[in-house]
Design an enzyme around this catalytic site. Structure first.
Site, mmCIF file in Angstrom:
data_model
loop_
_atom_site.group_PDB
_atom_site.id
_atom_site.type_symbol
_atom_site.label_atom_id
_atom_site.label_comp_id
_atom_site.label_asym_id
_atom_site.label_seq_id
_atom_site.Cartn_x
_atom_site.Cartn_y
_atom_site.Cartn_z
ATOM 1 C CD GLU A 1 -7.023 2.494 5.085
ATOM 2 O OE1 GLU A 1 -6.415 2.449 6.156
ATOM 3 O OE2 GLU A 1 -6.600 3.045 4.054
ATOM 4 C CG ASP A 2 -11.569 0.213 3.453
ATOM 5 O OD1 ASP A 2 -10.643 0.851 2.931
ATOM 6 O OD2 ASP A 2 -11.468 -0.956 3.849
#
Ligand code: MN
Length: 734
Positions: A95-96
């Protein structure tokens, strides 16, 4: 760290960072596992995660990886297996950071990659509180998206840590996340039997949403703590002694009550702090179920029980697997004491619920993934059955989980849309809003342009591209699954068909009568719709347009005498009413579902014959061209799938179609004659032959007239049997 190498490769020197060792020491490793192997794996994940999250910060200003580490520690604290803990360490990488799933797969294996993928997908879901009311629905969705209960457990650990650090966020965000936790995660924790998690989440929510009340209760709890503790000791001592006499070693302790449960009681029962704090809660933990009953007997001998407060969840556990004996007795000085009696194992289950199945006590078995998958599914179904009052809802749920007939996909805003399995972006579009469906032009699935006939999968994020100029097409009916989409498409197509037939009907009426030199009758016919059984002039025209009623029949009915005189002419005009047929597009050999007024031609590129799967391609201004479904010259479906329409063969007995076959053979005398005879022996005409010879190899192209694909196959088979034939195939080459 004395050794400088340790800074970069601690696995070589054995000098790991303290934080890592903390996590590792918390990890409950099964005796069958090799601790060194797991340490290496864990370090791999730790160094990988801290590397990719490097330089990232949380709102608090702390390094981002601290969050991942905290999630890993929470999971280790729940005694989850090392795979889940590693999944927790890496849960935000995709996700990051620039990390991709294939990278995780390669480095850590399928299992861990799948866990991270699941958590990432859940992260995209935004629960609006409106939908949160249907906890059952969210449950279904979570399960089907997560596929693996461990994904949900990681998500809980993630949420727990986020709630613990929520004060660093803006007040607006704090509120949103707290409400989501209250409406979604806490009820789910309850259903999954994760009592401790629910307890912690509830208090964090409470302190976020109602800090003043939280502080007040907190102060009261603290000020009464010593006094209450003294009372608990006084109460427990004789019980402990008596149990020891019977050879039972029991752990007895005051059970802290959550701030939020105290507040709930205050509201529900309208009580004041004093009354609620007056009640003491303790827990007695023993080794075996038998000892639970023995302990209960001893307690009831020493103190007077309140019968209506007695509950035995040991003999009949709650559906979320909770087990305990509950009893309330009157203690010294008349104070009520709530007692829970359970074993150590029940205590663990009460803490983490169904997730306890991933604990190390399962030993080497956790690799038997299918088995455990089925088991937790069954258990979850049990849980939901216990909670669901509506049996039909439960059956539906069972069906969903067992037969996978439902998928959940996400809107760009993160809202959930439930669709039947096999649904396409068209279904999604109509589910979102009828207007979106009616003007649907294209779709993005997981951010990439996808054909409108793409079958959606669980967890897909779908975005619909609309255009005001776009309207539904017949082709959509090929892949629309939901009745909502199909009904809307059909309704729209009927409308279009109606207006097209209306226009066509008027034209046919006027042109036919003009050719009959009876044009003056048009007005009278138009006014006589009632006599002909129609509600309006328009309905009459539509009937003429779609061929329900013939001009001949109208004339015979309205003007029998006049028709008698011109009957020859009338019959003749109907005998070769090719212009009507042409107008209706009644092309030879095919039937178009619903479309009767477009021009139809066969694509020269692929020469379809009956038996081939047909598609019609709507060419603007030139009607419809028919192609084989696999024709290479058809535009790619994703660009123009709305212009592809379903077509069925509808051939008369004696119609034939041209098809080209290529025959490659050795060059020998008489070969051409033998091939021709083979074709003729199947009663197939040859329209043309074209020959090339090179290096003693003959390549012949025959255009033959066949009825259908079966006859063509027979021809090909017969040719192949001829001596010296290399191969024969249908071709579209010119
Ligand atoms: Mn996270």
């Amino acid at each position: 760290m004395q050794n400088p190498i340790a800074r970069f490769a601690p696995q070589l020197t054995g000098e790991y960072p303290n934080q890592f060792m903390d996590l590792f020491n918390n990890l409950n490793i099964h005796e069958k596992e090799d601790p060194e192997r797991i340490k290496k794996m864990l370090w791999g994940a730790y160094s990988f995660g801290s590397h990719y999250h490097e330089h990232q910060q949380r709102q608090s200003g702390r390094p981002y990886f601290e969050h991942c580490l905290a999630v890993g520690k929470i999971l280790a604290g729940w005694n989850m297996d090392h795979v889940t803990v590693i999944g927790g360490l890496l849960h935000d990488t995709v996700e990051d950071t620039e990390v991709t799933l294939p990278m995780l797969e390669e480095k850590f294996g399928d299992d861990i990659a799948r866990l991270v993928d699941g958590v990432t997908k859940l992260g995209d879901i935004k629960f609006s509180s409106r939908k949160a009311k249907q906890t059952g629905n969210i449950m279904k969705m979570l399960l089907s998206v997560a596929k693996d209960l461990r994904v949900i457990i990681i998500k809980f650990a993630d949420r727990l840590h986020n709630m613990k650090t929520i004060r660093h966020l803006s007040p607006v965000k704090q509120r949103r996340i707290a409400i989501e936790t209250r409406d979604v995660y806490s009820p789910l924790a309850h259903r999954l039997g994760m009592a401790t998690v629910k307890w912690e989440l509830d208090d964090l929510v409470f302190s976020t949403l109602n800090p003043a009340m939280f502080k007040e209760i907190d102060a009261n709890l603290k000020s009464t703590f010593k006094q209450r503790n003294r009372y608990i000791k006084e109460f427990s001592k004789p019980i402990k002694d008596e149990l020891a006499i019977h050879g039972i070693t029991a752990k007895i302790y005051g059970r802290p009550k959550s701030h939020s449960s105290i507040y709930q009681k205050m509201i529900k029962r309208g009580k004041e702090f004093e009354e609620i704090f007056d009640i003491v809660a303790i827990r007695i933990v023993v080794d075996t179920a038998d000892q639970c009953y023995l302990a209960m007997g001893i307690v009831h001998q020493m103190f007077v029980p309140i019968p209506e407060r007695f509950k035995d969840f040991v003999a009949s556990p709650k559906m979320n697997a909770y087990q305990s004996i509950h009893t309330t007795v009157v203690g010294p000085r008349g104070r009520k004491v709530e007692i829970q009696i359970r074993t150590h194992q029940m205590e663990q289950t009460a803490e983490i619920g169904v997730a306890a199945h991933w604990r190390y006590k399962e030993g080497g078995q956790y690799k038997a993934e299918i088995d455990s998958h089925m088991r937790w599914l069954r258990e979850l179904v049990d849980i939901l059955q216990g909670e669901s009052s509506d049996p039909s809802e439960f059956m539906h749920l069972l069906k969903i989980d067992m037969f996978n007939d439902v998928i959940f996909v996400l809107t760009p805003a993160g809202d959930l849309i439930q669709l039947p399995a096999g649904s396409t972006p068209i279904d999604f579009a109509f589910q979102v809003h009828t207007e979106v469906g009616l003007h649907c032009m294209g779709a993005k699935v997981n951010k990439a342009i996808a054909p409108l006939n793409t079958k959606l999968k669980n967890g897909d994020a779908v975005e619909i591209i609309t255009s005001q100029n776009q309207t539904p097409h017949y082709g959509w009916l090929r892949f629309a699954v939901t009745s909502k989409a199909r009904n809307n498409i059909n309704r729209h197509l009927r409308k279009i068909r109606y207006s097209e037939s209306l226009k066509l009907g008027g034209e046919i009426l006027e042109k036919t009568l003009r050719r009959l030199k009876q044009y003056e009758l048009v007005k009278q016919i138009n006014e006589s719709y009632r006599k002909l059984g129609y509600k309006s002039k328009n309905d009459l025209h539509v009937a003429i347009g779609d061929g329900t009623i013939m001009i001949r029949d109208i004339l015979k009915k309205l003007f029998p005498a006049e028709v008698e005189q011109i009957s020859d002419k009338v019959e003749k005009i109907h005998a070769d009413d090719s212009f009507i047929n042409l107008a209706r597009g009644a092309a030879k050999g095919v039937k178009l579902q619903g479309i009767s007024n477009l021009m139809v031609t066969f694509g020269k590129c692929c020469s379809p014959i009956p038996g081939d799967e047909l598609v019609g391609f709507v060419t603007r201004g030139r009607g419809i061209t028919l192609h084989r479904a696999d024709c290479a010259s058809l535009p790619l479906l994703d660009e123009d799938s709305d212009r592809i329409i379903p077509v069925d063969w509808d051939v008369g007995k004696n119609e034939t179609f041209n098809v080209k076959i290529k025959v490659v053979s050795q060059d020998r005398s008489g070969i051409l004659k033998e091939i021709s005879e083979a074709i003729s022996s199947e009663e197939v005409n040859i329209s043309s032959v074209d020959l090339q010879t090179r290096d003693n190899i003959v390549t012949a192209y025959f255009v033959v007239q066949v009825r259908d694909i079966k006859q063509l196959e027979r021809v090909k088979r017969r040719i192949s049997k001829i001596k010296g034939i290399d191969y024969t195939e249908r071709t579209v080459r010119d």
